[in-house]
Design an enzyme around this catalytic site. Structure first.
Site, mmCIF file in Angstrom:
data_model
loop_
_atom_site.group_PDB
_atom_site.id
_atom_site.type_symbol
_atom_site.label_atom_id
_atom_site.label_comp_id
_atom_site.label_asym_id
_atom_site.label_seq_id
_atom_site.Cartn_x
_atom_site.Cartn_y
_atom_site.Cartn_z
ATOM 1 N N LYS A 1 0.850 -1.482 0.678
ATOM 2 C CA LYS A 1 -0.063 0.034 0.430
ATOM 3 C C LYS A 1 1.032 1.669 0.175
ATOM 4 O O LYS A 1 1.515 1.303 0.965
ATOM 5 C CB LYS A 1 -0.568 -0.434 1.386
ATOM 6 C CG LYS A 1 -1.602 1.347 1.561
ATOM 7 C CD LYS A 1 -3.034 1.063 2.701
ATOM 8 C CE LYS A 1 -2.144 1.588 3.836
ATOM 9 N NZ LYS A 1 -1.484 4.043 3.990
ATOM 10 N N LYS B 1 -7.269 8.026 -0.626
ATOM 11 C CA LYS B 1 -8.621 8.771 0.103
ATOM 12 C C LYS B 1 -9.526 9.620 -0.316
ATOM 13 O O LYS B 1 -10.097 10.757 -0.142
ATOM 14 C CB LYS B 1 -8.867 8.189 1.440
ATOM 15 C CG LYS B 1 -7.948 7.312 2.033
ATOM 16 C CD LYS B 1 -8.483 7.467 3.257
ATOM 17 C CE LYS B 1 -7.985 6.899 4.224
ATOM 18 N NZ LYS B 1 -6.464 6.303 3.808
ATOM 19 N N LEU B 2 -9.748 9.528 -1.757
ATOM 20 C CA LEU B 2 -9.994 10.980 -2.790
ATOM 21 C C LEU B 2 -11.858 10.919 -2.149
ATOM 22 O O LEU B 2 -12.471 10.710 -1.995
ATOM 23 C CB LEU B 2 -10.083 10.660 -4.385
ATOM 24 C CG LEU B 2 -9.128 11.329 -5.042
ATOM 25 C CD1 LEU B 2 -8.436 9.969 -4.400
ATOM 26 C CD2 LEU B 2 -9.140 10.807 -6.361
ATOM 27 N N HIS B 3 -11.842 12.325 -1.838
ATOM 28 C CA HIS B 3 -13.187 13.256 -1.431
ATOM 29 C C HIS B 3 -13.325 14.565 -1.942
ATOM 30 O O HIS B 3 -12.410 15.278 -1.086
ATOM 31 C CB HIS B 3 -12.809 13.013 0.267
ATOM 32 C CG HIS B 3 -14.713 12.661 1.087
ATOM 33 N ND1 HIS B 3 -14.806 12.926 1.608
ATOM 34 C CD2 HIS B 3 -15.413 13.825 0.548
ATOM 35 C CE1 HIS B 3 -16.056 13.291 2.059
ATOM 36 N NE2 HIS B 3 -16.797 13.591 1.215
ATOM 37 N N ASP B 4 -14.009 14.764 -2.821
ATOM 38 C CA ASP B 4 -14.167 16.165 -3.223
ATOM 39 C C ASP B 4 -15.581 15.749 -4.395
ATOM 40 O O ASP B 4 -16.240 15.071 -4.504
ATOM 41 C CB ASP B 4 -13.218 16.758 -3.976
ATOM 42 C CG ASP B 4 -12.087 17.853 -4.576
ATOM 43 O OD1 ASP B 4 -13.629 18.574 -4.587
ATOM 44 O OD2 ASP B 4 -11.643 18.420 -3.937
ATOM 45 N N ARG C 1 2.834 -1.226 10.925
ATOM 46 C CA ARG C 1 3.599 -0.458 11.964
ATOM 47 C C ARG C 1 3.751 -2.346 12.629
ATOM 48 O O ARG C 1 5.192 -2.906 13.014
ATOM 49 C CB ARG C 1 3.488 -0.330 13.342
ATOM 50 C CG ARG C 1 3.023 1.428 13.127
ATOM 51 C CD ARG C 1 3.037 2.148 13.533
ATOM 52 N NE ARG C 1 1.352 2.466 13.358
ATOM 53 C CZ ARG C 1 0.365 2.557 13.815
ATOM 54 N NH1 ARG C 1 0.693 3.710 14.960
ATOM 55 N NH2 ARG C 1 -0.612 3.193 13.862
ATOM 56 N N GLN D 1 -4.594 3.000 16.309
ATOM 57 C CA GLN D 1 -6.484 2.557 15.878
ATOM 58 C C GLN D 1 -7.224 1.419 17.075
ATOM 59 O O GLN D 1 -6.805 1.599 18.578
ATOM 60 C CB GLN D 1 -6.058 0.968 15.317
ATOM 61 C CG GLN D 1 -5.176 1.072 13.812
ATOM 62 C CD GLN D 1 -5.371 1.281 12.759
ATOM 63 O OE1 GLN D 1 -6.752 1.984 12.600
ATOM 64 N NE2 GLN D 1 -4.785 1.450 11.916
ATOM 65 N N THR E 1 -10.675 3.659 10.442
ATOM 66 C CA THR E 1 -10.533 2.940 12.109
ATOM 67 C C THR E 1 -10.291 3.322 13.374
ATOM 68 O O THR E 1 -10.060 2.377 14.866
ATOM 69 C CB THR E 1 -9.236 1.291 11.487
ATOM 70 O OG1 THR E 1 -7.939 2.028 11.232
ATOM 71 C CG2 THR E 1 -9.679 0.022 11.026
ATOM 72 N N ASP F 1 -3.767 4.250 -1.741
ATOM 73 C CA ASP F 1 -4.373 4.167 -0.931
ATOM 74 C C ASP F 1 -4.497 6.163 -0.761
ATOM 75 O O ASP F 1 -4.168 6.888 0.300
ATOM 76 C CB ASP F 1 -4.216 3.782 0.314
ATOM 77 C CG ASP F 1 -5.114 4.678 1.500
ATOM 78 O OD1 ASP F 1 -5.890 5.040 1.258
ATOM 79 O OD2 ASP F 1 -4.429 3.868 2.871
#
Length: 233
Positions: free
Chosen positions: A33, A62-65, A212, A191, A120, A60
């Site tokens: 990723k 995370k598009l938001h428009d 991690r 998380q 998460t 990754d």
């Protein structure tokens, strides 16, 4: 439907660190990723380099428009030959449909497209207090998953704890990609909704994203192989 796999979250701040990490994997080519930190630090070049090395890539970002902006952005990402990319389901069905249109190439091929339901790190209390979403977190995630399916997407990102209910609501072929995976004897970190690779397998999720517990391990290759053994079998 996807094949079960472990995706390593390469959340590094430079191309050099990332490639040095991947050099440790001499006998396998893990699915990786590339998130915002690495992409913003190293740009499209790191995507091309890792792809050229033979790795599958989950980009990754995370598009938001607004729908038109997301559509044009997805068209750019589609040319990078990644295997999976994502957006926020909160952007609405219209935005997700536009994203799918932009991502699809002229020959009809495209990467897998998945939608983030709730991060998460988000608890039900935070979701209700900070975002003013009064439904339960489970109901919200299932609703967002159904919206993604209606838009024509391949699946969603959710915690392993919700993967089963997403499958029940949307069908076994609807892909679930689940971060928030930790070893039973490991640290939880920031998380909130987490589980183990073995439990994620029992729940029936398709991909787990592990950062991690692998990247910070004393022996990352051994940690990765432990994840594969517990999750893939």
């Amino acid at each position: 439907m996807s094949q079960r796999d472990v995706i390593i979250a390469c959340d590094f701040d430079s191309a050099e660190t990332t490639l040095a990490f991947l050099d440790k994997f001499t006998d396998c080519k893990p699915f990786v990723k590339i998130g915002m930190e690495l992409y913003y630090a190293a740009g499209p070049a790191i995507v091309k380099e890792i792809k050229a090395r033979g790795h599958k890539i989950f980009l990754d970002l995370k598009l938001h428009d607004i729908p038109n902006t997301v559509k044009k952005s997805m068209a750019v990402l589609s040319r990078m030959d990644v295997d999976m990319c994502n957006l926020h389901a909160a952007g609405t069905i219209e935005m997700m449909k536009a994203a799918l249109e932009g991502l699809t190439r002229e020959d009809g091929t495209r990467p897998l497209l998945i939608a983030v339901t709730q991060l998460t790190s988000t608890s039900e209390e935070r979701m209700q207090k900070d975002l003013l979403i009064n439904a339960s977190i489970n109901d919200t995630i299932v609703h967002y998953a159904k919206n993604a399916q209606e838009a024509g997407l391949d699946g969603v990102v959710c915690s392993p704890l919700e993967a089963g209910m997403v499958k029940e609501a949307c069908g076994a072929g609807f892909v679930t990609v689940t971060p928030g995976v930790r070893f039973a004897d490991g640290e939880v970190g920031d998380q909130v909704r987490v589980t183990t690779p073995a439990r994620a397998k029992e729940i029936g999720t398709d991909y787990i994203v592990v950062g991690r517990p692998i990247t910070k391990a004393e022996d990352p290759v051994a940690a990765y192989k432990r994840c594969v053994a517990e999750f893939v079998g």
